[in-house]
Design an enzyme around this catalytic site. Structure first.
Site, short mmCIF file in Angstrom:
data_model
loop_
_atom_site.label_atom_id
_atom_site.label_comp_id
_atom_site.label_asym_id
_atom_site.label_seq_id
_atom_site.Cartn_x
_atom_site.Cartn_y
_atom_site.Cartn_z
N GLU A 1 -7.06 4.75 7.73
CA GLU A 1 -6.90 6.16 7.39
C GLU A 1 -8.13 6.70 6.67
OE1 GLU A 1 -2.09 5.47 7.06
OE2 GLU A 1 -3.28 5.71 5.23
N SER B 1 3.45 -2.29 10.13
CA SER B 1 4.91 -2.29 10.26
C SER B 1 5.52 -3.65 9.90
CB SER B 1 5.33 -1.87 11.67
OG SER B 1 4.88 -0.54 11.95
N HIS C 1 -9.49 1.06 4.75
CA HIS C 1 -8.25 1.29 5.49
C HIS C 1 -8.53 2.26 6.63
CE1 HIS C 1 -4.15 2.56 6.44
NE2 HIS C 1 -3.75 1.44 5.85
N ASN D 1 0.86 -1.18 0.00
CA ASN D 1 0.00 0.00 0.00
C ASN D 1 0.90 1.23 0.00
OD1 ASN D 1 -1.91 2.00 0.36
ND2 ASN D 1 -2.32 1.50 2.49
N TRP D 2 0.99 1.89 -1.15
CA TRP D 2 1.89 3.03 -1.28
C TRP D 2 1.36 4.30 -0.61
CZ3 TRP D 2 4.09 3.11 -6.99
CH2 TRP D 2 4.95 2.01 -7.15
N LYS D 3 0.06 4.28 -0.27
CA LYS D 3 -0.56 5.48 0.31
C LYS D 3 -0.34 6.67 -0.64
CE LYS D 3 -0.20 3.44 4.85
NZ LYS D 3 -0.09 3.64 6.30
N GLU E 1 -5.27 -4.98 10.37
CA GLU E 1 -4.25 -3.96 10.62
C GLU E 1 -4.54 -3.26 11.95
OE1 GLU E 1 -2.16 -2.37 6.80
OE2 GLU E 1 -4.07 -1.37 7.06
N GLY F 1 3.00 -1.39 4.25
CA GLY F 1 2.97 0.05 4.03
C GLY F 1 4.32 0.59 3.61
N GLY F 2 5.03 1.23 4.54
CA GLY F 2 6.28 1.92 4.21
C GLY F 2 7.31 1.06 3.51
N GLY G 1 2.53 2.31 10.69
CA GLY G 1 3.46 3.42 10.55
C GLY G 1 4.13 3.85 11.83
#
Length: 249
Positions: free
Chosen positions: A97, A213, A95, A10-12, A167, A234-235, A173
């Site tokens: 967010e 993470s 998600h 997930n590049w956000k 999640e 994610g990151g 994150g």
């Protein structure tokens, strides 16, 4: 039949179209013979270059959101039909967010899920609890409520083909990661909830991911759990490290 692992990035809100093409060119040889399905869920502006640069590879492209209407006066939104025609295979829905910042409700997510299935998209439905909810001991009750609300009125055949991503919000994150036992406990509870709503066969078919993470150092232990079928990353999906996560063994 064993469930095939899947690792979705997930590049956000990261990566320009040019950066997308450059990253994919580096990633392709790293995941070429992977045993897992590989998905990159990219910003809308990156979908076309991502599809073009992954053509002929094992990498599939997903979107990060979609609207539940076919079309209309919804400035800034994108429809399931648009995604499907472009060649997108997956879409992240719910998600944390999106739920927090854009106030998405379970009722809206239920509509989105139905629309995604209507257009042949595979939803990656996210669920998760806050640190406060975990500390209060209501994690499993909260997750079950999300799952039952989001899947209301959806057929067992569709659910068997979808993906659910657990999640924990407190681990997204933050560098904090649920232990493998904590992650397995919730993913197992999700599978049991699906069996309760539908049947054992459907529960055994649906793939359940852990996200929060995930990195190259913890992927193997997390993915080895019996009810964890891969990760929503994610990151780390923005770095070549993603290739190591895909090849987690």
């Amino acid at each position: 039949m064993p469930r095939k692992k899947i690792v979705a990035g997930n590049w956000k809100m990261n990566m320009t179209p040019a950066e997308t093409v450059a990253f994919v060119s580096k990633l392709r040889p790293l995941v070429d013979d992977a045993d897992a399905d590989v998905v990159l869920c990219v910003p809308a502006i990156d979908i076309v270059p991502a599809l073009t640069s992954t053509r002929g590879t094992c990498i599939e492209i997903g979107a990060q959101n979609m609207h539940y209407e076919e079309n209309g006066a919804y400035t800034g939104e994108i429809s399931a039909g648009m995604l499907s025609e472009a060649g997108v295979k997956y879409v992240i829905l719910g998600h944390s967010e999106r739920r927090e910042y854009f106030h998405e409700t379970d009722e809206e997510l239920n509509k989105k899920l139905k629309k995604a299935f209507e257009h042949g998209l595979t939803p990656i439905l996210c669920c998760g609890e806050t640190l406060e909810q975990r500390n209060k001991g209501i994690t499993l009750d909260w997750i079950r409520m999300q799952i039952k609300s989001d899947l209301f009125g959806i057929s067992d055949a569709d659910v068997a083909e979808m993906i659910i991503a657990y999640e924990p919000i407190w681990a997204i994150g933050t560098g904090m990661t649920a232990t493998s036992d904590q992650a397995e406990e919730v993913c197992k509870a999700i599978r049991e909830c699906i069996a309760e709503i539908y049947d054992d066969y459907t529960a055994e078919c649906v793939r359940i991911l852990y996200g929060g993470s995930v990195n190259a150092g913890n992927a193997a232990e997390l993915f080895a759990q019996p009810d964890i079928d891969g990760g929503l990353v994610g990151g780390a999906s923005l770095k070549p490290e993603f290739g190591k996560i895909v090849r987690y063994k």
